[in-house]
Design a protein around this motif. Sequence first.
Motif, PDB file in Angstrom:
ATOM      1  N   LYS A  92       1.017  -1.260  -0.245  1.00 10.45           N
ATOM      2  CA  LYS A  92      -0.079  -0.141  -0.070  1.00 10.45           C
ATOM      3  C   LYS A  92       0.837   1.029  -0.385  1.00 10.45           C
ATOM      4  O   LYS A  92       1.780   0.920   0.832  1.00 10.45           O
ATOM      5  N   VAL A  93       0.347   1.991  -1.032  1.00 10.76           N
ATOM      6  CA  VAL A  93       1.276   3.428  -0.420  1.00 10.76           C
ATOM      7  C   VAL A  93       0.543   4.650   0.236  1.00 10.76           C
ATOM      8  O   VAL A  93      -0.674   3.951   0.985  1.00 10.76           O
ATOM      9  N   PRO A  94       1.958   4.689   1.142  1.00 12.67           N
ATOM     10  CA  PRO A  94       0.912   5.788   1.850  1.00 12.67           C
ATOM     11  C   PRO A  94       0.463   7.323   1.515  1.00 12.67           C
ATOM     12  O   PRO A  94       0.236   8.180   0.864  1.00 12.67           O
ATOM     13  N   LEU A  95      -1.012   7.146   2.532  1.00 15.34           N
ATOM     14  CA  LEU A  95      -2.461   8.596   2.054  1.00 15.34           C
ATOM     15  C   LEU A  95      -1.805   9.137   3.449  1.00 15.34           C
ATOM     16  O   LEU A  95      -2.720   8.974   4.735  1.00 15.34           O
ATOM     17  N   THR A  96      -0.998  10.254   2.753  1.00 16.41           N
ATOM     18  CA  THR A  96      -0.997  11.290   4.188  1.00 16.41           C
ATOM     19  C   THR A  96      -2.233  12.040   4.114  1.00 16.41           C
ATOM     20  O   THR A  96      -2.704  13.035   2.678  1.00 16.41           O
ATOM     21  N   ILE A  97      -1.722  13.102   5.295  1.00 14.75           N
ATOM     22  CA  ILE A  97      -2.722  14.169   5.530  1.00 14.75           C
ATOM     23  C   ILE A  97      -2.046  15.190   4.570  1.00 14.75           C
ATOM     24  O   ILE A  97      -2.973  16.130   4.175  1.00 14.75           O
ATOM     25  N   GLY A  98      -0.930  15.128   4.265  1.00 10.88           N
ATOM     26  CA  GLY A  98      -0.501  16.465   3.243  1.00 10.88           C
ATOM     27  C   GLY A  98      -0.965  16.300   1.929  1.00 10.88           C
ATOM     28  O   GLY A  98      -1.498  16.952   1.401  1.00 10.88           O
ATOM     29  N   MET A  99      -1.166  14.739   1.364  1.00  4.33           N
ATOM     30  CA  MET A  99      -1.744  14.312   0.101  1.00  4.33           C
ATOM     31  C   MET A  99      -3.718  14.955   0.014  1.00  4.33           C
ATOM     32  O   MET A  99      -3.838  15.359  -0.651  1.00  4.33           O
ATOM     33  N   LEU A 100      -4.301  14.337   1.663  1.00  6.86           N
ATOM     34  CA  LEU A 100      -5.711  15.164   1.365  1.00  6.86           C
ATOM     35  C   LEU A 100      -5.734  16.646   1.580  1.00  6.86           C
ATOM     36  O   LEU A 100      -6.485  16.738   0.906  1.00  6.86           O
ATOM     37  N   TYR A 101      -5.484  17.028   2.131  1.00  2.00           N
ATOM     38  CA  TYR A 101      -4.716  18.561   2.138  1.00  2.00           C
ATOM     39  C   TYR A 101      -4.431  19.413   0.752  1.00  2.00           C
ATOM     40  O   TYR A 101      -5.623  20.325   0.148  1.00  2.00           O
ATOM     41  N   GLU A 102      -3.492  18.729   0.410  1.00  2.00           N
ATOM     42  CA  GLU A 102      -3.497  19.422  -1.080  1.00  2.00           C
ATOM     43  C   GLU A 102      -4.400  19.247  -1.619  1.00  2.00           C
ATOM     44  O   GLU A 102      -4.570  20.307  -3.042  1.00  2.00           O
ATOM     45  N   ALA A 103      -5.438  17.634  -2.555  1.00  2.00           N
ATOM     46  CA  ALA A 103      -6.910  17.483  -3.380  1.00  2.00           C
ATOM     47  C   ALA A 103      -7.485  18.355  -2.826  1.00  2.00           C
ATOM     48  O   ALA A 103      -8.540  18.848  -3.674  1.00  2.00           O
ATOM     49  N   ILE A 104      -7.429  18.765  -1.876  1.00  2.00           N
ATOM     50  CA  ILE A 104      -9.323  19.748  -1.142  1.00  2.00           C
ATOM     51  C   ILE A 104      -8.762  21.107  -1.587  1.00  2.00           C
ATOM     52  O   ILE A 104      -9.244  21.516  -2.023  1.00  2.00           O
ATOM     53  N   LYS A 105      -7.430  21.609  -1.645  1.00  2.00           N
ATOM     54  CA  LYS A 105      -6.744  22.879  -2.028  1.00  2.00           C
ATOM     55  C   LYS A 105      -7.591  22.567  -3.290  1.00  2.00           C
ATOM     56  O   LYS A 105      -7.949  24.150  -4.112  1.00  2.00           O
ATOM     57  N   ALA A 106      -6.830  21.801  -4.153  1.00  2.00           N
ATOM     58  CA  ALA A 106      -7.308  21.533  -5.935  1.00  2.00           C
ATOM     59  C   ALA A 106      -8.631  21.272  -6.086  1.00  2.00           C
ATOM     60  O   ALA A 106      -8.654  21.630  -7.520  1.00  2.00           O
TER      61      ALA A 106
END
Length: 116
Positions: A92-106
Amino acid sequence: MKLATDLPDTHTLRELMQFLHEEIGLPDHKTISLKTSINLDLGCNGTDAQHLMEALEERFGLELADYDAYRYFQPAGNDPHFKRNAKGRGSKVPLTIGMLYEAIKAGHWDTQALEG
């Protein structure tokens, strides 16, 4: 919950952290940063992960067309397809809080950009 001192102080990130705390609970003993993975570090998988991503999509208006749950999360229950060696179905690929944050911004999930 202990937050890393270098987290951006934005309304969106504060709302995301509150959301994650409500949905999956953020541990008191770990320092949470943008690099914290909700799947590997916080143990969110299966039905909890499915619910989390659906709630994230609804709460933040996030478009998840490019999102593949199998890349990040173990399936709920007994999934006969999980045992196959299909692309992206192994480790599994790590799904980070930073990824969620960037996705929400985009406003949408872009796997290549978020994992790059």
